[in-house]
Design a protein around this motif. Sequence first.
Motif, PDB file in Angstrom:
ATOM      1  N   ARG A   1      -3.171  90.177 110.992  1.00  0.00           N
ATOM      2  CA  ARG A   1      -2.943  91.623 110.629  1.00  0.00           C
ATOM      3  C   ARG A   1      -3.491  92.055 109.272  1.00  0.00           C
ATOM      4  NH1 ARG A   1       2.669  93.949 109.580  1.00  0.00           N
ATOM      5  NH2 ARG A   1       1.302  94.774 108.415  1.00  0.00           N
ATOM      6  N   SER A   2      -4.858  92.653 108.996  1.00  0.00           N
ATOM      7  CA  SER A   2      -5.832  93.141 107.947  1.00  0.00           C
ATOM      8  C   SER A   2      -4.442  93.232 106.828  1.00  0.00           C
ATOM      9  CB  SER A   2      -6.655  93.993 108.019  1.00  0.00           C
ATOM     10  OG  SER A   2      -6.118  95.308 108.296  1.00  0.00           O
TER      11      SER A   2
ATOM     12  N   SER B   1      -5.978  99.572 119.989  1.00  0.00           N
ATOM     13  CA  SER B   1      -5.944 100.682 119.380  1.00  0.00           C
ATOM     14  C   SER B   1      -6.084 100.301 118.200  1.00  0.00           C
ATOM     15  CB  SER B   1      -4.957 100.792 119.622  1.00  0.00           C
ATOM     16  OG  SER B   1      -3.743 100.361 119.134  1.00  0.00           O
ATOM     17  N   ASP B   2      -5.946  99.113 117.524  1.00  0.00           N
ATOM     18  CA  ASP B   2      -6.247  98.896 116.354  1.00  0.00           C
ATOM     19  C   ASP B   2      -7.250  98.975 115.330  1.00  0.00           C
ATOM     20  OD1 ASP B   2      -4.011  98.434 115.238  1.00  0.00           O
ATOM     21  OD2 ASP B   2      -3.331  96.318 115.388  1.00  0.00           O
ATOM     22  N   ARG B   3      -8.006  97.871 116.970  1.00  0.00           N
ATOM     23  CA  ARG B   3      -9.696  97.640 116.602  1.00  0.00           C
ATOM     24  C   ARG B   3     -10.332  99.622 116.855  1.00  0.00           C
ATOM     25  NH1 ARG B   3     -10.598  93.510 120.427  1.00  0.00           N
ATOM     26  NH2 ARG B   3     -12.698  93.735 120.545  1.00  0.00           N
TER      27      ARG B   3
ATOM     28  N   CYS C   1       0.273  90.187 117.462  1.00  0.00           N
ATOM     29  CA  CYS C   1      -0.728  91.131 117.712  1.00  0.00           C
ATOM     30  C   CYS C   1       0.058  90.251 115.778  1.00  0.00           C
ATOM     31  CB  CYS C   1       0.105  92.322 117.102  1.00  0.00           C
ATOM     32  SG  CYS C   1       1.659  92.939 116.981  1.00  0.00           S
ATOM     33  N   ASP C   2       0.758  90.087 114.666  1.00  0.00           N
ATOM     34  CA  ASP C   2       1.213  89.767 113.591  1.00  0.00           C
ATOM     35  C   ASP C   2       0.646  89.498 113.744  1.00  0.00           C
ATOM     36  OD1 ASP C   2       2.887  91.543 113.806  1.00  0.00           O
ATOM     37  OD2 ASP C   2       4.540  90.547 114.241  1.00  0.00           O
TER      38      ASP C   2
ATOM     39  N   GLY D   1      -0.228 102.690 117.637  1.00  0.00           N
ATOM     40  CA  GLY D   1      -1.063 101.737 118.525  1.00  0.00           C
ATOM     41  C   GLY D   1       0.168 101.380 119.543  1.00  0.00           C
ATOM     42  N   TYR D   2       1.006 101.488 120.104  1.00  0.00           N
ATOM     43  CA  TYR D   2       1.726 101.077 120.822  1.00  0.00           C
ATOM     44  C   TYR D   2       1.413 102.118 122.385  1.00  0.00           C
ATOM     45  CZ  TYR D   2       3.197  97.456 117.909  1.00  0.00           C
ATOM     46  OH  TYR D   2       3.311  96.542 117.217  1.00  0.00           O
TER      47      TYR D   2
ATOM     48  N   LYS E   1      -1.989  97.467 122.057  1.00  0.00           N
ATOM     49  CA  LYS E   1      -1.956  97.598 120.566  1.00  0.00           C
ATOM     50  C   LYS E   1      -3.761  96.554 119.673  1.00  0.00           C
ATOM     51  CE  LYS E   1       0.056  97.443 115.835  1.00  0.00           C
ATOM     52  NZ  LYS E   1      -0.454  98.776 115.670  1.00  0.00           N
ATOM     53  N   ASN E   2      -3.720  95.877 120.034  1.00  0.00           N
ATOM     54  CA  ASN E   2      -5.269  95.246 119.416  1.00  0.00           C
ATOM     55  C   ASN E   2      -6.618  96.492 120.088  1.00  0.00           C
ATOM     56  OD1 ASN E   2      -6.993  93.408 118.042  1.00  0.00           O
ATOM     57  ND2 ASN E   2      -6.969  91.973 119.930  1.00  0.00           N
TER      58      ASN E   2
END
Length: 176
Positions: free
Chosen positions: A151-152, A46-48, A147-148, A59-60, A43-44
């Motif tokens: 969070r941006s 994918s978020d980046r 992953c929480d 993103g999972y 997830k990290n």
Amino acid sequence: AIAIILLLATMAGSFARVQIKRSRETELRRDLRMMREAIDSYKNFSDRGMIPVKADSFGYPPDLKALVEGIAVRGNTNAKYRFLRKIPVDPMTGKADWGTRSEQDDPDSQGGGGQNVFDVFSKSPATGLDGTPYVEWEGERAGFRACDLNRSDQSPELSSKVRGLEGRDWGLGAGG
């Protein structure tokens, strides 16, 4: 004398069974934590924007197998990042078959809708030494996933509170 020997033998057998179960529970906690950390790492990534992501996956990973086979790193066609070496064997069922929940599922559901893998659980119908069914075991008891923490979209106040929680010893240890 025979009665005492039988009593001691019974107590030793009972103690051995509890020790074996406790050992399997420790292994289960470790395996759940390892897989959940791999999911959070995916997830990290994918978020980046480091790996390609399907829009409906949030993103999972699509399945646990993707964590083992690896995902192509964006910008490098030859590089694959593997999040797990292998899918561990569930010590309670003896199989490398885990229940999964997707981001779209109800938090208490016992089966994923198949859209993605947000969480994993043991498929064992048994109950742990603490009285909790294995299907309900959590990896993190603090109320949020790793992953929480990054969070941006969090407010500055919440972000500072979350930063204050990072690295704190929650007393979970091997007890999960």
